[in-house]
Write a protein that holds these residues in place. Structure first.
Motif, PDB file in Angstrom:
ATOM      1  N   GLY A   1       0.827  -1.090  -0.019  1.00 48.76           N
ATOM      2  CA  GLY A   1       0.058  -0.083   0.009  1.00 48.76           C
ATOM      3  C   GLY A   1       0.842   1.211   0.047  1.00 48.76           C
ATOM      4  O   GLY A   1       2.104   1.213   0.113  1.00 48.76           O
TER       5      GLY A   1
ATOM      6  N   PHE B   1       0.128   3.929   2.174  1.00 48.96           N
ATOM      7  CA  PHE B   1       0.262   4.318   3.704  1.00 48.96           C
ATOM      8  C   PHE B   1       0.425   5.604   4.189  1.00 48.96           C
ATOM      9  O   PHE B   1       1.352   5.953   4.787  1.00 48.96           O
ATOM     10  CB  PHE B   1       1.204   3.523   4.289  1.00 48.96           C
TER      11      PHE B   1
ATOM     12  N   PHE C   1      -0.635   7.861   7.632  1.00 46.80           N
ATOM     13  CA  PHE C   1      -0.931   6.300   8.585  1.00 46.80           C
ATOM     14  C   PHE C   1      -1.974   6.499   9.546  1.00 46.80           C
ATOM     15  O   PHE C   1      -1.871   7.370  10.351  1.00 46.80           O
ATOM     16  CB  PHE C   1       0.238   6.004   9.066  1.00 46.80           C
TER      17      PHE C   1
ATOM     18  N   HIS D   1      -5.322   1.769   8.256  1.00 48.54           N
ATOM     19  CA  HIS D   1      -4.017   1.120   7.989  1.00 48.54           C
ATOM     20  C   HIS D   1      -3.660  -0.149   9.007  1.00 48.54           C
ATOM     21  O   HIS D   1      -3.570  -1.062   8.717  1.00 48.54           O
ATOM     22  CB  HIS D   1      -2.911   1.940   7.766  1.00 48.54           C
TER      23      HIS D   1
ATOM     24  N   SER E   1     -10.001   6.907   5.636  1.00 50.99           N
ATOM     25  CA  SER E   1      -8.987   6.708   4.666  1.00 50.99           C
ATOM     26  C   SER E   1      -8.233   8.011   4.297  1.00 50.99           C
ATOM     27  O   SER E   1      -8.481   9.067   4.950  1.00 50.99           O
ATOM     28  CB  SER E   1      -9.895   6.623   3.180  1.00 50.99           C
TER      29      SER E   1
END
Length: 330
Positions: free
Chosen positions: A27, A29, A32, A36, A145
């Motif tokens: 990913g 990331f 973060f 995650h 997200s």
């Protein structure tokens, strides 16, 4: 390692509980967050003896396929490294994981949510590992997200600008022009005024509505006495008059807010117009001063000033050799 020849449809793709397993998550990331962390936790807990390898996509690949990141790769790598579920990190990771990549790093499964991940002309970057039976499904955490976090900042952009200015950053640190800085400050000042006005109005209304004499004068209740005070204390329902009064207060607040917004908009427009005129005049002046013939113009202007001084002496009285005076005229 994965048991060769084991069925991919039983016991989590053919794994026995006693077998060590290497699971891979990849990913970007960026920024973060707990979504995650939960994905990595699920991957780590897929099997009893899991070694979790995480691939962090490069800045170049991410910029090409998704767009600009907030954090460069080295910062994203360190964020992932700080997660307790992670055992190993691969930095030079491909955007599309292949079976050959998994074999190179002795990886048994790729862990990701089952939703197809489209990229460029590919419908799903995990199609190859899914077809090979080397894909393990995890669940996506809804409601968070990196895109959502960025959206929150963009939505309240002005507030975060003022926040950072108040913490010692200057407009150059934030990439702001003088005009934009002043505009944001003016807009936030109006927002703060409206907030304070609303709070003060609520406090005044609460104080006044508890005044029995005021309510009596408005005709909302009988002449105040001990019995009516007692009944009022027991009653908590709003009368129609009180609700209408609240609506009037709301409308009044909206009118004041609209008036303040209109005044601010007019002020900002006038300020921007004047500032743009100033910028154009300053830019034109700087161009003239930096042009190749600027030095010649300055010398010419200086010579003209000397001639004017000499011409200024004409018309004055001059002494002659015979003690007489004459007057020179142009």
């Amino acid at each position: 390692m994965r048991q060769k020849g084991a069925s991919s449809d039983s016991n989590k793709k053919g794994y026995s509980a006693d077998s060590p397993c290497r699971v891979y998550c990849d990913g970007v990331f960026d920024l973060f967050h707990y979504g995650h962390a939960r994905a990595l936790e699920q991957a780590k807990k897929l099997y009893p003896h899991t070694t979790l390898i995480v691939g962090v996509c490069t800045d170049t690949d991410t910029l090409y396929h998704k767009g600009k990141t907030v954090m460069p790769q080295n910062e994203r790598v360190e964020s992932v490294r700080a997660c307790k579920w992670v055992d190993e990190i691969i930095q030079d990771t491909p955007w599309v994981p292949t079976v050959s990549f998994l074999d190179k790093h002795n990886i048994d499964f790729v862990a990701h949510d089952a939703i197809p991940y489209a990229s460029d002309e590919m419908e799903d970057v995990y199609a190859e590992v899914k077809a090979a039976g080397r894909f393990a499904e995890t669940q996506r955490t809804e409601g968070v997200s990196t895109s959502d976090l960025i959206l929150r900042i963009i939505r309240d952009y002005n507030e975060y600008v003022v926040r950072n200015l108040s913490r010692g950053y200057n407009r150059k640190d934030l990439g702001l022009s003088l005009l934009k800085e002043q505009r944001i400050k003016a807009e936030m000042a109006v927002v703060e005024m409206r907030r304070n006005l609303s709070q003060n109005l609520s406090a005044i209304k609460k104080s006044v509505s508890g005044n029995k004499l005021w309510r009596y004068e408005r005709g909302e209740q009988n002449e105040p006495n001990e019995e009516s005070d007692e009944s009022d204390r027991k009653s908590s329902e709003k009368t129609e008059e009180e609700e209408a009064s609240q609506d009037d207060d709301t409308n009044w607040m909206e009118e004041i807010g609209s008036s303040m917004d209109a005044t601010l908009t007019g002020f900002i427009q006038n300020f921007e117009r004047g500032y743009r005129q100033f910028e154009r005049a300053l830019s034109s002046k700087l161009k003239r001063l930096s042009s190749p013939d600027a030095e010649q113009r300055r010398k010419k202007s200086a010579n003209g000033g000397v001639k004017k001084k000499k011409r200024a002496g004409h018309g004055q009285k001059k002494h002659t050799r015979h003690g007489l005076t004459t007057k020179h005229t142009l």
